[in-house]
Design an enzyme around this catalytic site. Sequence first.
Site, PDB file in Angstrom:
ATOM      1  N   HIS A 115       2.020   4.209  -0.438  1.00 26.84           N
ATOM      2  CA  HIS A 115       1.831   4.466  -1.870  1.00 26.84           C
ATOM      3  C   HIS A 115       2.113   5.908  -2.243  1.00 26.84           C
ATOM      4  O   HIS A 115       1.695   6.373  -3.294  1.00 26.84           O
ATOM      5  CB  HIS A 115       0.397   4.088  -2.277  1.00 26.84           C
ATOM      6  CG  HIS A 115       0.113   2.615  -2.088  1.00 26.84           C
ATOM      7  ND1 HIS A 115      -1.160   2.127  -1.908  1.00 26.84           N
ATOM      8  CD2 HIS A 115       0.942   1.535  -2.016  1.00 26.84           C
ATOM      9  CE1 HIS A 115      -1.105   0.803  -1.754  1.00 26.84           C
ATOM     10  NE2 HIS A 115       0.147   0.428  -1.814  1.00 26.84           N
ATOM     11  N   ALA A 226     -15.414   3.759  10.022  1.00 27.75           N
ATOM     12  CA  ALA A 226     -14.217   4.201  10.751  1.00 27.75           C
ATOM     13  C   ALA A 226     -14.542   5.392  11.649  1.00 27.75           C
ATOM     14  O   ALA A 226     -14.137   5.431  12.825  1.00 27.75           O
ATOM     15  CB  ALA A 226     -13.128   4.575   9.744  1.00 27.75           C
TER      16      ALA A 226
HETATM   17  C1  BV8 Z   1       4.014  -4.304  -6.706  1.00 31.87           C
HETATM   18  C2  BV8 Z   1      -1.646   4.754  -5.460  1.00 31.87           C
HETATM   19  C3  BV8 Z   1       5.890  -5.445  -7.527  1.00 31.87           C
HETATM   20  C4  BV8 Z   1      -2.224   5.168  -6.758  1.00 31.87           C
HETATM   21  C5  BV8 Z   1      -2.236   2.385  -5.264  1.00 31.87           C
HETATM   22  C6  BV8 Z   1       1.053 -10.054  -4.859  1.00 31.87           C
HETATM   23  C7  BV8 Z   1       2.262  -9.528  -4.401  1.00 31.87           C
HETATM   24  C8  BV8 Z   1       2.760  -8.337  -4.944  1.00 31.87           C
HETATM   25  C9  BV8 Z   1       2.043  -7.659  -5.936  1.00 31.87           C
HETATM   26  C10 BV8 Z   1       0.857  -8.175  -6.379  1.00 31.87           C
HETATM   27  C11 BV8 Z   1       0.359  -9.358  -5.861  1.00 31.87           C
HETATM   28  N1  BV8 Z   1      -0.820  -9.622  -6.483  1.00 31.87           N
HETATM   29  C12 BV8 Z   1      -1.095  -8.643  -7.362  1.00 31.87           C
HETATM   30  C13 BV8 Z   1      -0.082  -7.768  -7.348  1.00 31.87           C
HETATM   31  C14 BV8 Z   1       0.008  -6.566  -8.208  1.00 31.87           C
HETATM   32  C15 BV8 Z   1      -0.656  -5.343  -7.597  1.00 31.87           C
HETATM   33  C16 BV8 Z   1      -1.957  -5.639  -6.903  1.00 31.87           C
HETATM   34  O1  BV8 Z   1      -1.989  -5.770  -5.690  1.00 31.87           O
HETATM   35  N2  BV8 Z   1      -3.036  -5.708  -7.666  1.00 31.87           N
HETATM   36  C17 BV8 Z   1      -4.346  -5.933  -7.098  1.00 31.87           C
HETATM   37  C18 BV8 Z   1      -5.358  -5.035  -7.816  1.00 31.87           C
HETATM   38  C19 BV8 Z   1      -4.685  -7.402  -7.253  1.00 31.87           C
HETATM   39  N3  BV8 Z   1       0.242  -4.687  -6.688  1.00 31.87           N
HETATM   40  C20 BV8 Z   1       1.120  -3.799  -7.190  1.00 31.87           C
HETATM   41  O2  BV8 Z   1       1.235  -3.560  -8.384  1.00 31.87           O
HETATM   42  C21 BV8 Z   1       2.024  -3.094  -6.194  1.00 31.87           C
HETATM   43  N4  BV8 Z   1       3.372  -3.158  -6.685  1.00 31.87           N
HETATM   44  O3  BV8 Z   1       3.608  -5.321  -6.231  1.00 31.87           O
HETATM   45  O4  BV8 Z   1       5.194  -4.222  -7.359  1.00 31.87           O
HETATM   46  C22 BV8 Z   1       7.247  -5.078  -7.958  1.00 31.87           C
HETATM   47  C23 BV8 Z   1       8.311  -5.354  -7.105  1.00 31.87           C
HETATM   48  C24 BV8 Z   1       9.590  -5.045  -7.533  1.00 31.87           C
HETATM   49  C25 BV8 Z   1       9.794  -4.441  -8.773  1.00 31.87           C
HETATM   50  C26 BV8 Z   1       8.711  -4.134  -9.605  1.00 31.87           C
HETATM   51  C27 BV8 Z   1       7.430  -4.451  -9.208  1.00 31.87           C
HETATM   52  C28 BV8 Z   1       1.700  -1.615  -6.100  1.00 31.87           C
HETATM   53  C29 BV8 Z   1       0.320  -1.414  -5.561  1.00 31.87           C
HETATM   54  C30 BV8 Z   1       0.097   0.083  -5.301  1.00 31.87           C
HETATM   55  C31 BV8 Z   1      -0.869   0.656  -6.339  1.00 31.87           C
HETATM   56  N5  BV8 Z   1      -1.202   2.042  -5.994  1.00 31.87           N
HETATM   57  N6  BV8 Z   1      -2.450   3.661  -4.925  1.00 31.87           N
HETATM   58  C32 BV8 Z   1      -3.520   5.932  -6.592  1.00 31.87           C
HETATM   59  O5  BV8 Z   1      -4.040   6.088  -5.471  1.00 31.87           O
HETATM   60  O6  BV8 Z   1      -4.019   6.359  -7.648  1.00 31.87           O
HETATM   61  S1  BV8 Z   1      -3.248   1.205  -4.682  1.00 31.87           S
HETATM   62  C33 BV8 Z   1      -4.824   1.765  -4.371  1.00 31.87           C
HETATM   63  O7  BV8 Z   1      -5.474   0.633  -3.807  1.00 31.87           O
HETATM   64  C34 BV8 Z   1      -4.964   2.877  -3.327  1.00 31.87           C
HETATM   65  O8  BV8 Z   1      -3.762   3.176  -2.666  1.00 31.87           O
HETATM   66  C35 BV8 Z   1      -5.944   2.239  -2.329  1.00 31.87           C
HETATM   67  O9  BV8 Z   1      -5.810   2.750  -1.038  1.00 31.87           O
HETATM   68  C36 BV8 Z   1      -5.458   0.837  -2.398  1.00 31.87           C
HETATM   69  C37 BV8 Z   1      -6.247  -0.209  -1.746  1.00 31.87           C
HETATM   70  O10 BV8 Z   1      -7.612  -0.039  -2.085  1.00 31.87           O
HETATM   71  P1  BV8 Z   1      -8.590   0.281  -0.845  1.00 31.87           P
HETATM   72  O11 BV8 Z   1      -8.052   1.425  -0.103  1.00 31.87           O
HETATM   73  O12 BV8 Z   1      -8.803  -0.972  -0.085  1.00 31.87           O
HETATM   74  O13 BV8 Z   1      -9.908   0.759  -1.567  1.00 31.87           O
HETATM   75  P2  BV8 Z   1     -11.178  -0.106  -1.972  1.00 31.87           P
HETATM   76  O14 BV8 Z   1     -12.080   0.839  -2.689  1.00 31.87           O
HETATM   77  O15 BV8 Z   1     -10.743  -1.371  -2.629  1.00 31.87           O
HETATM   78  O16 BV8 Z   1     -11.836  -0.527  -0.569  1.00 31.87           O
HETATM   79  C38 BV8 Z   1     -12.359   0.462   0.287  1.00 31.87           C
HETATM   80  C39 BV8 Z   1     -12.824  -0.261   1.542  1.00 31.87           C
HETATM   81  O17 BV8 Z   1     -13.318   0.701   2.471  1.00 31.87           O
HETATM   82  C40 BV8 Z   1     -13.949  -1.250   1.286  1.00 31.87           C
HETATM   83  O18 BV8 Z   1     -13.668  -2.474   1.942  1.00 31.87           O
HETATM   84  C41 BV8 Z   1     -15.177  -0.581   1.934  1.00 31.87           C
HETATM   85  O19 BV8 Z   1     -16.080  -1.523   2.474  1.00 31.87           O
HETATM   86  C42 BV8 Z   1     -14.505   0.207   3.034  1.00 31.87           C
HETATM   87  N7  BV8 Z   1     -15.276   1.366   3.519  1.00 31.87           N
HETATM   88  C43 BV8 Z   1     -16.153   2.143   2.819  1.00 31.87           C
HETATM   89  N8  BV8 Z   1     -16.637   3.116   3.642  1.00 31.87           N
HETATM   90  C44 BV8 Z   1     -16.026   2.953   4.863  1.00 31.87           C
HETATM   91  C45 BV8 Z   1     -15.159   1.839   4.782  1.00 31.87           C
HETATM   92  N9  BV8 Z   1     -14.414   1.420   5.820  1.00 31.87           N
HETATM   93  C46 BV8 Z   1     -14.539   2.100   6.980  1.00 31.87           C
HETATM   94  N10 BV8 Z   1     -15.342   3.175   7.141  1.00 31.87           N
HETATM   95  C47 BV8 Z   1     -16.101   3.625   6.105  1.00 31.87           C
HETATM   96  N11 BV8 Z   1     -16.914   4.687   6.254  1.00 31.87           N
END
Ligand code: BV8
Length: 246
Positions: A115, A226
């Site tokens: 990303h 982690a």
């Molecule tokens: C795209 C940069 C298409 C910005 C980010 C199916 C297929 C394709 C796309 C989609 C699909 N379904 C939906 C989509 C659309 C969308 C998507 O996925 N939406 C989600 C919300 C449903 N995807 C997109 O839009 C992607 N693009 O598909 O384009 C396309 C193709 C051709 C032409 C045009 C378009 C782009 C997605 C990228 C978005 N950008 N980041 C920024 O950072 O501001 S994503 C963002 O989410 C971050 O990068 C982050 O890293 C990422 C994932 O979130 P997590 O890291 O998992 O964070 P979260 O808080 O959710 O979870 C944290 C975890 O850590 C928890 O489980 C917790 O328990 C755990 N934790 C906590 N403490 C600890 C721990 N683990 C270990 N140790 C600890 N101590």
Amino acid sequence: MREFIERLRNARSVVVLTGSGISAESGLPTFRGVGGLWRTHRVEELASPAGFARDPELVWTWYNERNAAHRRAQPNAGHHALVALETRVPDFTLATQNVDSLHLRAGTRSLLELHGSLRVARCTRCDHERALDEHGLPPSEIEHACGGLMRPDIVWFGEPLPQATWRRAVEATERAEVILVVGTSAVVYPAAALATRYARDAFVAEINPEATAISERVGCVLRGSAAETLPRIVAELDGAADTLRV
Ligand code: BV8
């Protein structure tokens, strides 16, 4: 756990997929932590072309704050354990969803930033790039001389991942014997597909204190943080650790 360690010990090709959870113990909030809000805004809205078009200054305020926090943060024992793991695996790839540069600063060499990162701003019109320091981009510099807008060089929701980086991540995953998923809720695609669809016959393990969208589908769940679990896995590989609780 035992099966995971044995497979890891004998694996030639390993892929690690990380999310914001691996940086939690560096003091950085996870992406959807705090209810997925920054001030009163949903993070998915801010991290989108529409959100940027609507209010570029607000979006830069959010990214400048995150960028400053990233620079203040230090890689933690989890980041460093993955650097140690990389030296023990012939074909190692770390694909991160994080834009905080902590894997880079820890010393990971085979790193794919799926990303992007907050190290650079890029013009929406002419692709002019400028490096960002800890101060980020001042509002006065959002408008570029060419008439475009300077934006963070990261992938927003609705935008495709960088092609070459994504291709390398898929190729590494398809040849991997072990895939380790660390600190991600596995809800963002296509990154999460590296742990499922592209995982072919790899053994998939997950490190997370909580259940995730893929916990039911992986071969081994290591309920823990982690920064605690990864160093113990490396110590176990070196035959030094006592038995790891599941
Ligand atoms: C795209 C940069 C298409 C910005 C980010 C199916 C297929 C394709 C796309 C989609 C699909 N379904 C939906 C989509 C659309 C969308 C998507 O996925 N939406 C989600 C919300 C449903 N995807 C997109 O839009 C992607 N693009 O598909 O384009 C396309 C193709 C051709 C032409 C045009 C378009 C782009 C997605 C990228 C978005 N950008 N980041 C920024 O950072 O501001 S994503 C963002 O989410 C971050 O990068 C982050 O890293 C990422 C994932 O979130 P997590 O890291 O998992 O964070 P979260 O808080 O959710 O979870 C944290 C975890 O850590 C928890 O489980 C917790 O328990 C755990 N934790 C906590 N403490 C600890 C721990 N683990 C270990 N140790 C600890 N101590």
